[in-house]
Design an enzyme around this catalytic site. Structure first.
Site, PDB file in Angstrom:
ATOM      1  N   GLU A 259       5.034 -12.040   8.386  1.00  0.00           N
ATOM      2  CA  GLU A 259       5.412 -11.798   6.996  1.00  0.00           C
ATOM      3  C   GLU A 259       6.780 -11.114   6.992  1.00  0.00           C
ATOM      4  O   GLU A 259       6.921 -10.005   7.499  1.00  0.00           O
ATOM      5  CB  GLU A 259       4.396 -10.890   6.295  1.00  0.00           C
ATOM      6  CG  GLU A 259       4.725 -10.722   4.815  1.00  0.00           C
ATOM      7  CD  GLU A 259       4.268  -9.397   4.199  1.00  0.00           C
ATOM      8  OE1 GLU A 259       4.109  -9.360   2.978  1.00  0.00           O
ATOM      9  OE2 GLU A 259       4.089  -8.410   4.934  1.00  0.00           O
TER      10      GLU A 259
ATOM     11  N   HIS B  30      -2.385 -12.356  -1.455  1.00  0.00           N
ATOM     12  CA  HIS B  30      -3.025 -11.202  -2.090  1.00  0.00           C
ATOM     13  C   HIS B  30      -2.018 -10.238  -2.720  1.00  0.00           C
ATOM     14  O   HIS B  30      -2.415  -9.229  -3.277  1.00  0.00           O
ATOM     15  CB  HIS B  30      -3.854 -10.463  -1.040  1.00  0.00           C
ATOM     16  CG  HIS B  30      -2.990  -9.905   0.058  1.00  0.00           C
ATOM     17  ND1 HIS B  30      -2.313 -10.714   0.948  1.00  0.00           N
ATOM     18  CD2 HIS B  30      -2.656  -8.640   0.381  1.00  0.00           C
ATOM     19  CE1 HIS B  30      -1.613  -9.960   1.776  1.00  0.00           C
ATOM     20  NE2 HIS B  30      -1.800  -8.694   1.450  1.00  0.00           N
ATOM     21  N   ASP B  31      -0.716 -10.525  -2.604  1.00  0.00           N
ATOM     22  CA  ASP B  31       0.312  -9.612  -3.122  1.00  0.00           C
ATOM     23  C   ASP B  31       1.021 -10.145  -4.360  1.00  0.00           C
ATOM     24  O   ASP B  31       1.952  -9.503  -4.850  1.00  0.00           O
ATOM     25  CB  ASP B  31       1.396  -9.372  -2.057  1.00  0.00           C
ATOM     26  CG  ASP B  31       0.901  -8.560  -0.876  1.00  0.00           C
ATOM     27  OD1 ASP B  31       0.005  -7.720  -1.065  1.00  0.00           O
ATOM     28  OD2 ASP B  31       1.422  -8.776   0.239  1.00  0.00           O
TER      29      ASP B  31
ATOM     30  N   ASP C 249      -4.930  -9.940  10.271  1.00  0.00           N
ATOM     31  CA  ASP C 249      -3.695  -9.204  10.040  1.00  0.00           C
ATOM     32  C   ASP C 249      -3.408  -8.251  11.187  1.00  0.00           C
ATOM     33  O   ASP C 249      -4.304  -7.548  11.658  1.00  0.00           O
ATOM     34  CB  ASP C 249      -3.810  -8.380   8.753  1.00  0.00           C
ATOM     35  CG  ASP C 249      -3.194  -9.093   7.572  1.00  0.00           C
ATOM     36  OD1 ASP C 249      -3.907  -9.893   6.935  1.00  0.00           O
ATOM     37  OD2 ASP C 249      -2.011  -8.847   7.295  1.00  0.00           O
TER      38      ASP C 249
ATOM     39  N   ASP D 269       1.920  -8.396   9.563  1.00  0.00           N
ATOM     40  CA  ASP D 269       2.248  -7.724   8.309  1.00  0.00           C
ATOM     41  C   ASP D 269       3.615  -7.032   8.362  1.00  0.00           C
ATOM     42  O   ASP D 269       3.898  -6.296   9.310  1.00  0.00           O
ATOM     43  CB  ASP D 269       1.164  -6.672   8.052  1.00  0.00           C
ATOM     44  CG  ASP D 269       1.306  -5.986   6.723  1.00  0.00           C
ATOM     45  OD1 ASP D 269       1.038  -6.635   5.707  1.00  0.00           O
ATOM     46  OD2 ASP D 269       1.688  -4.796   6.702  1.00  0.00           O
TER      47      ASP D 269
END
Ligand code: GLC
Length: 578
Positions: free
Chosen positions: A275, A348-349, A107, A221
């Protein structure tokens, strides 16, 4: 189907042929019994990843961090946080992956830093060049504002009315500097001021440092949030996320991305996936490719909002309310418009994909494998989130105290404060549908009380279904979700048409079937998915299929000819057409 000879060399890329596996390190494997996953724990599982057949590991943040947002608040970009191990451990992991022909991406969190980062500490003191590293502003006179903020001097409110994505206002008052600073996420995640060329130079330095250490790319990110409207004006107060029109895909975003690409990324054979939580398909399309802004692909979220409504931060009140026809339309638009897609239904979100898009009860294995078929046969790079390969499900968070995620907690607090709910119980069903913590419960390696994840007390509760759903059982059962993933990955590796073939949607109006072809010159595959809990008759595919060959299916004895067949609940079949 052979490896297509005539596929232009220029169109090939390792990151197009790769299957990515995402690791959330806190929850993956704990080697030292402190209840938190760590890098040596990942090293222990490298063989496991190789058996599964994945090519690239995306490792969520392992940098030094006070963990207000589990590592997405970075204190020092160049060191590893103690709970995860040391830089030597990290080097060992990279080496172990490379030795097996796998790659590692990490990330890149540069929309914001931790409030404990040295840049922020110096900035709040107004020190030298750091003074303008973040978005600092004077407050707004409380007397003529139509919004309120809790902290700060009595006669002031925040400089504007923007909301934080994690609930509450996007501004906090800093006593030391006597000014307000912007944080689109948590108060401990101040946004960097990208207008400042020194910030951009420093960020490029961090990127280069990791590339020189040998990593193979980045997941960028919240990258669509880098640029904010000049002057930081008020947002439309009626918007679900007030201010987002001024920080999502801001005026200089493309210039900043281009600069990262031209000055650093293009000098390396690195893969990038941005992202872009709020970008439209058009905006995502513009960012992709060397003639765009240089990103290889983008996580664009239209299809992930298929179950979201208009009203509020968590959308529609009815959990699980979505239409397959709409999902098909959203996915297909991306397939057509994006030069290359990032294929995902989890991370993961978001909640576990089988709980959200499948049936995590009666047809858990069938729907988990149907979703696997979908992810691994669309055009783009597939992303598998840890635990999905064994069909892990959402958990039941019975009490507020069982929750860790600042976004879930912030949203609950907002709802309580607004009087929309009286207690956690009123929102529990929704949390159990939507919280980010579902993806973060520890990976279930076996049926022991710590699920084989830890010998200690896990940092987040282990799902109660660990004795039924775990890796040990999955490996021992040839018919498990795990073995199906492995077979499909193998198939995708062998068949260029599944990687590079053009995508064409069939039966767009069908409410149960998701069917499409992939075509690469004279090679053709047909994928038929019965995305429902009822049998479905396949009718009117309209493809020439003389002698179809079922390559893989998630039930025994898939129908030999697709047209006219009846597919069982969540049945998925991949055919080769001649
Ligand atoms: C991204 C991450 C998320 C994090 C946020 C702030 O959306 O995926 O986990 O909380 O950015 O860094």
């Amino acid at each position: 189907m052979s490896r297509s000879e005539s596929l232009e060399r220029a169109d090939r890329a390792w990151w197009k042929e790769a299957v990515v596996y995402q690791i959330y390190p806190r929850s993956f494997n704990d080697s030292d019994g402190d209840g938190v996953g760590d890098i040596p724990g990942i090293v222990e599982k490298v063989d496991y990843l190789e058996w599964l057949g994945v090519d690239v590991i995306w490792l969520c943040p392992v940098y030094d961090s006070p963990n207000r947002d589990n590592g997405y608040d970075i204190r020092d970009y160049r060191s590893i946080q103690d709970a995860f191990g040391t830089m030597a451990d990290w080097e060992e992991l990279l080496e172990a992956l490379h030795a097996r022909g796998m790659r590692l991406i990490m990330d890149l969190v540069v929309n914001h830093t931790s409030s404990e980062h040295e840049w922020f500490r110096r900035s709040r003191r107004g020190e030298g060049k750091y003074e303008g590293y973040y978005h600092w502003k004077e407050g707004h006179p409380a007397a003529d504002a139509d919004y309120e903020t809790a902290d700060g001097p009595a006669d002031e409110v925040a400089p504007n009315n923007w909301d934080s994505i994690f609930g509450g206002p996007a501004w906090s008052y800093d006593e030391e500097r006597g000014q307000w600073y912007l944080h689109i996420f948590d108060a401990h995640q101040p946004d960097l001021n990208w207008r400042n060329p020194d910030v951009r130079a420093d960020v490029k330095g961090e990127i280069e440092w990791w590339l020189e250490k040998g990593i193979d790319g980045f997941r960028m990110d919240a990258i669509d949030l880098l640029s904010k409207t000049e002057g930081l004006p008020d947002g439309d107060p009626d918007d679900a996320l007030v201010g987002s029109e001024h920080y999502s895909h801001g005026p200089r975003l493309r210039e900043y991305l281009r600069e990262l690409y031209d000055d650093v990324l293009s000098n390396y054979d690195a893969m990038t996936v941005g992202e872009m939580g709020m970008a439209s398909v058009e905006e995502a399309a513009d960012s992709i490719g060397a003639d765009g802004d240089g990103l290889d692909m983008v996580f664009q979220f239209d299809h992930m909002n298929v179950d979201a409504g208009e009203n509020g931060p968590w959308g529609r009140a009815e959990p699980g309310d979505w239409e397959l026809t709409e999902l098909k339309e959203l996915v297909s638009r991306k397939q057509r418009r994006l030069e290359w897609d990032a294929l995902f239904l989890s991370n993961h979100d978001v909640p576990r994909l089988v709980s959200r898009f499948g049936d995590d009860d009666r047809y858990r294995a069938e729907s988990a494998t149907l979703i696997a078929t979908f992810l691994l046969t669309m055009r783009g790079t597939p992303y598998i989130y840890q635990g999905d390969e064994i069909g892990m499900t959402n958990a039941d968070f019975r009490r507020r105290e069982e929750i860790d995620d600042p976004q879930t907690l912030g949203t609950i607090d907002d709802l309580l404060e607004a009087g929309a709910i009286d207690s956690y119980e009123d929102v529990r069903e929704f949390v159990n549908y939507r919280s980010r913590d579902h993806a973060r419960t520890p990976v279930q390696w076996n049926g022991a009380s710590g699920a084989g994840f830890t010998d200690g007390e896990p940092w987040l509760k282990v799902n109660e279904n660990r004795s039924r759903i775990n890796v040990e059982r999955a490996l021992a059962d040839e018919d498990s979700v795990w073995h199906y993933y492995r077979r499909l990955i193998e198939l995708r590796d062998a068949e260029d048409v599944l990687v590079y073939g053009e995508y064409d949607l069939l039966l767009p109006e069908d409410e149960q079937l998701f069917a499409y072809t992939r075509t690469l010159e004279d090679e053709r595959a047909l994928i038929v998915l019965n995305w429902s809990a009822e049998p479905a008759v396949v009718d009117g595919l309209g493809v020439d299929a003389d002698d179809p060959d079922a390559l893989v299916g998630n039930y025994d004895d898939p129908p030999t000819a697709p047209e006219g067949s009846e597919l069982r609940p969540y049945e998925a079949v991949v055919y080769r057409l001649r």
